[in-house]
Design a protein around this motif. Structure first.
Motif, PDB file in Angstrom:
ATOM      1  N   ARG A  29      40.781  37.449  33.476  1.00  0.00           N
ATOM      2  CA  ARG A  29      40.929  37.046  35.237  1.00  0.00           C
ATOM      3  C   ARG A  29      39.593  37.988  36.110  1.00  0.00           C
ATOM      4  N   TYR A  30      40.412  38.848  36.762  1.00  0.00           N
ATOM      5  CA  TYR A  30      40.069  40.015  37.617  1.00  0.00           C
ATOM      6  C   TYR A  30      38.444  40.350  36.812  1.00  0.00           C
ATOM      7  N   ARG A  31      38.539  40.445  35.667  1.00  0.00           N
ATOM      8  CA  ARG A  31      36.909  41.077  35.108  1.00  0.00           C
ATOM      9  C   ARG A  31      35.927  39.752  35.275  1.00  0.00           C
ATOM     10  N   SER A  32      36.308  38.991  35.167  1.00  0.00           N
ATOM     11  CA  SER A  32      35.181  37.659  34.945  1.00  0.00           C
ATOM     12  C   SER A  32      34.615  37.473  35.617  1.00  0.00           C
ATOM     13  N   PHE A  33      34.670  37.821  37.321  1.00  0.00           N
ATOM     14  CA  PHE A  33      34.124  36.859  38.025  1.00  0.00           C
ATOM     15  C   PHE A  33      32.844  37.106  38.729  1.00  0.00           C
ATOM     16  N   GLY A  34      32.716  38.398  38.309  1.00  0.00           N
ATOM     17  CA  GLY A  34      31.435  38.735  38.602  1.00  0.00           C
ATOM     18  C   GLY A  34      31.398  40.455  39.361  1.00  0.00           C
ATOM     19  N   TYR A  35      30.368  41.008  40.008  1.00  0.00           N
ATOM     20  CA  TYR A  35      29.902  42.444  40.338  1.00  0.00           C
ATOM     21  C   TYR A  35      29.633  42.557  41.693  1.00  0.00           C
ATOM     22  N   PRO A  36      30.400  42.655  42.956  1.00  0.00           N
ATOM     23  CA  PRO A  36      30.975  42.644  43.881  1.00  0.00           C
ATOM     24  C   PRO A  36      29.999  43.698  44.656  1.00  0.00           C
ATOM     25  N   GLY A  37      29.376  44.074  44.021  1.00  0.00           N
ATOM     26  CA  GLY A  37      28.663  45.161  45.062  1.00  0.00           C
ATOM     27  C   GLY A  37      29.550  46.230  44.746  1.00  0.00           C
ATOM     28  N   LYS A  38      28.025  47.894  44.366  1.00  0.00           N
ATOM     29  CA  LYS A  38      28.716  49.552  43.631  1.00  0.00           C
ATOM     30  C   LYS A  38      29.684  50.088  45.168  1.00  0.00           C
ATOM     31  N   GLU A  39      29.853  49.510  46.076  1.00  0.00           N
ATOM     32  CA  GLU A  39      31.257  49.917  47.030  1.00  0.00           C
ATOM     33  C   GLU A  39      32.443  49.304  46.462  1.00  0.00           C
ATOM     34  N   GLY A  62      15.642  36.259  52.758  1.00  0.00           N
ATOM     35  CA  GLY A  62      16.587  35.174  52.319  1.00  0.00           C
ATOM     36  C   GLY A  62      17.213  35.215  51.080  1.00  0.00           C
ATOM     37  N   ALA A  63      16.808  35.350  49.660  1.00  0.00           N
ATOM     38  CA  ALA A  63      17.456  36.004  48.691  1.00  0.00           C
ATOM     39  C   ALA A  63      18.464  36.864  48.868  1.00  0.00           C
ATOM     40  N   MET A  64      17.982  38.387  49.398  1.00  0.00           N
ATOM     41  CA  MET A  64      19.063  39.425  49.643  1.00  0.00           C
ATOM     42  C   MET A  64      20.513  38.778  50.470  1.00  0.00           C
ATOM     43  N   GLN A  65      20.430  37.737  51.477  1.00  0.00           N
ATOM     44  CA  GLN A  65      22.022  37.420  51.642  1.00  0.00           C
ATOM     45  C   GLN A  65      22.196  36.561  51.644  1.00  0.00           C
ATOM     46  N   ARG A  66      21.294  35.555  49.918  1.00  0.00           N
ATOM     47  CA  ARG A  66      22.503  35.051  49.434  1.00  0.00           C
ATOM     48  C   ARG A  66      23.162  35.532  48.758  1.00  0.00           C
ATOM     49  N   ALA A  67      22.538  36.604  48.116  1.00  0.00           N
ATOM     50  CA  ALA A  67      22.403  37.726  47.161  1.00  0.00           C
ATOM     51  C   ALA A  67      24.495  38.538  47.619  1.00  0.00           C
ATOM     52  N   GLN A  68      24.349  38.684  48.624  1.00  0.00           N
ATOM     53  CA  GLN A  68      25.199  39.269  49.631  1.00  0.00           C
ATOM     54  C   GLN A  68      26.546  38.406  49.863  1.00  0.00           C
ATOM     55  N   GLU A  69      26.151  37.224  49.641  1.00  0.00           N
ATOM     56  CA  GLU A  69      26.853  35.896  50.031  1.00  0.00           C
ATOM     57  C   GLU A  69      27.948  35.976  48.742  1.00  0.00           C
ATOM     58  N   HIS A  70      27.226  35.907  47.549  1.00  0.00           N
ATOM     59  CA  HIS A  70      27.895  36.000  46.211  1.00  0.00           C
ATOM     60  C   HIS A  70      28.527  36.389  45.857  1.00  0.00           C
ATOM     61  N   ARG A  71      28.114  37.913  46.570  1.00  0.00           N
ATOM     62  CA  ARG A  71      29.223  39.760  46.418  1.00  0.00           C
ATOM     63  C   ARG A  71      30.373  39.021  46.774  1.00  0.00           C
ATOM     64  N   ASP A  72      29.999  38.456  48.065  1.00  0.00           N
ATOM     65  CA  ASP A  72      31.615  38.285  48.925  1.00  0.00           C
ATOM     66  C   ASP A  72      32.754  37.405  48.860  1.00  0.00           C
ATOM     67  N   ARG A  73      32.158  36.551  48.109  1.00  0.00           N
ATOM     68  CA  ARG A  73      32.920  35.777  46.790  1.00  0.00           C
ATOM     69  C   ARG A  73      33.274  36.513  45.561  1.00  0.00           C
ATOM     70  N   VAL A  74      32.657  36.935  45.314  1.00  0.00           N
ATOM     71  CA  VAL A  74      33.275  37.537  44.709  1.00  0.00           C
ATOM     72  C   VAL A  74      34.555  38.310  44.269  1.00  0.00           C
ATOM     73  N   ALA A  75      34.093  39.490  45.534  1.00  0.00           N
ATOM     74  CA  ALA A  75      35.040  40.047  46.584  1.00  0.00           C
ATOM     75  C   ALA A  75      36.310  39.348  46.213  1.00  0.00           C
ATOM     76  N   ARG A  76      36.337  39.100  47.029  1.00  0.00           N
ATOM     77  CA  ARG A  76      37.414  37.337  47.370  1.00  0.00           C
ATOM     78  C   ARG A  76      37.858  37.210  46.153  1.00  0.00           C
ATOM     79  N   ASP A  77      37.696  37.020  45.425  1.00  0.00           N
ATOM     80  CA  ASP A  77      38.238  36.205  43.785  1.00  0.00           C
ATOM     81  C   ASP A  77      38.816  38.200  43.344  1.00  0.00           C
ATOM     82  N   MET A  78      38.115  38.580  42.959  1.00  0.00           N
ATOM     83  CA  MET A  78      38.961  39.764  43.010  1.00  0.00           C
ATOM     84  C   MET A  78      40.453  40.499  43.258  1.00  0.00           C
ATOM     85  N   ASP A  79      39.669  40.410  44.989  1.00  0.00           N
ATOM     86  CA  ASP A  79      40.858  40.439  45.750  1.00  0.00           C
ATOM     87  C   ASP A  79      41.912  39.857  45.709  1.00  0.00           C
ATOM     88  N   HIS A  80      41.916  38.473  45.084  1.00  0.00           N
ATOM     89  CA  HIS A  80      43.241  37.260  44.765  1.00  0.00           C
ATOM     90  C   HIS A  80      43.656  37.762  43.875  1.00  0.00           C
TER      91      HIS A  80
END
Length: 272
Positions: free
Chosen positions: A218-228, A173-191
């Motif tokens: 702003r791009y750098r402020s979102f967080g960590y989207p995962g290594k790859e 559950g924790a890994m899934q929530r962390a992945q969902e957070h990384r996905d949100r960060v990736a979308r924000d950084m992509d925008h």
């Protein structure tokens, strides 16, 4: 999670061996089942690999302990019968192993109860790398603690296995929530990169550098989207940064031409 039913079926067959008291061909059967387990290959998930091998080892150890108990009791019983036939009493040598085995089983029971308490504390905390390593260590210690006797051993093993399964459910559950957070960060950084691209490629952007600086922060402020994903996004950012340099040079030349045109117009105006 991956389907581990084939592995669990082999473990269940080891457990069934103990219930069927297959003492004569037991070791050969254990080797065959272990070969079947290895033939399936290692599961993809590391935690599945750890659980399956720990459960197989525990079931195998339980079978061997039960078999040892059976033969020890039979030998002790034969010795007692011989003592009674010779002199009407049981020899001290034949009865001595029983108190010793009872003491060992009692120590194993207390040790396993202590390990279960420690595991319960880990399950109640936050799942993660250090906690997972501790669960693995406790699992090794639990299955090396020895046989706790017919009355307690299976119940203790079931309680420990249940707590371990609960921990891995929490970890999933924790890994899934962390992945969902990384996905949100990736979308924000992509925008944010889309905004940077418009700044770098726009043909008429006033104060391009200031707008780029604000957007890149702003791009750098979102967080960590995962290594790859971070490597992919940062590569795009660097490419846009190089394109920005070209755009800034173009802006510089444009301003220079504008100033030269203004100077020329002023000179014409003064001559008139």
């Amino acid at each position: 999670m991956a389907d581990t039913s084939a592995y669990d079926a082999i473990i269940a067959r080891v457990v069934a061996m103990r219930a069927s008291t297959d003492w004569r061909n037991g070791e050969q059967r254990l080797r065959e089942l272990e070969a079947e387990l290895k033939k399936l290959g290692a599961p993809a998930e590391p935690r599945d690999r750890q659980r399956i091998w720990a459960d197989f080892s525990a079931a195998r150890a339980a079978y061997r302990n039960a078999r040892a108990e059976f033969f020890a009791a039979r030998e002790s019983g034969s010795g007692a019968a011989r003592g009674r036939g010779a002199g009407g009493t049981t020899s001290a040598r034949s009865t001595a192993p029983f108190p010793e085995r009872a003491k060992e089983q009692d120590e194993a029971r207390r040790r396993k109860q202590t390990l279960i308490g420690q595991l319960r504390l880990v399950v109640g905390g936050e799942p993660g790398g250090p906690a997972t390593a501790q669960v693995k260590t406790l699992g090794g210690e639990f299955f090396q603690a020895g046989y706790a006797g017919n009355e307690h051993n299976d119940a203790l093993a079931a309680e420990f296995s249940g707590l371990r399964s609960e921990y891995f459910r929490k970890l999933d559950g924790a890994m899934q929530r962390a992945q969902e957070h990384r996905d949100r960060v990736a979308r924000d950084m992509d925008h944010a990169l889309f905004v940077l691209e418009r700044i770098a490629h726009g043909s008429d952007v006033t104060d391009r550098w200031t707008k780029w600086t604000e957007a890149s922060e702003r791009y750098r402020s979102f967080g960590y989207p995962g290594k790859e994903k971070k490597a992919e996004l940062d590569a795009r950012f660097q490419r846009l940064r190089a394109e920005l340099s070209t755009a800034l040079e173009r802006d510089k030349r444009k301003r220079q031409r504008q100033r030269e045109a203004e100077w020329a117009a002023n000179r014409v105006h003064r001559r008139r």
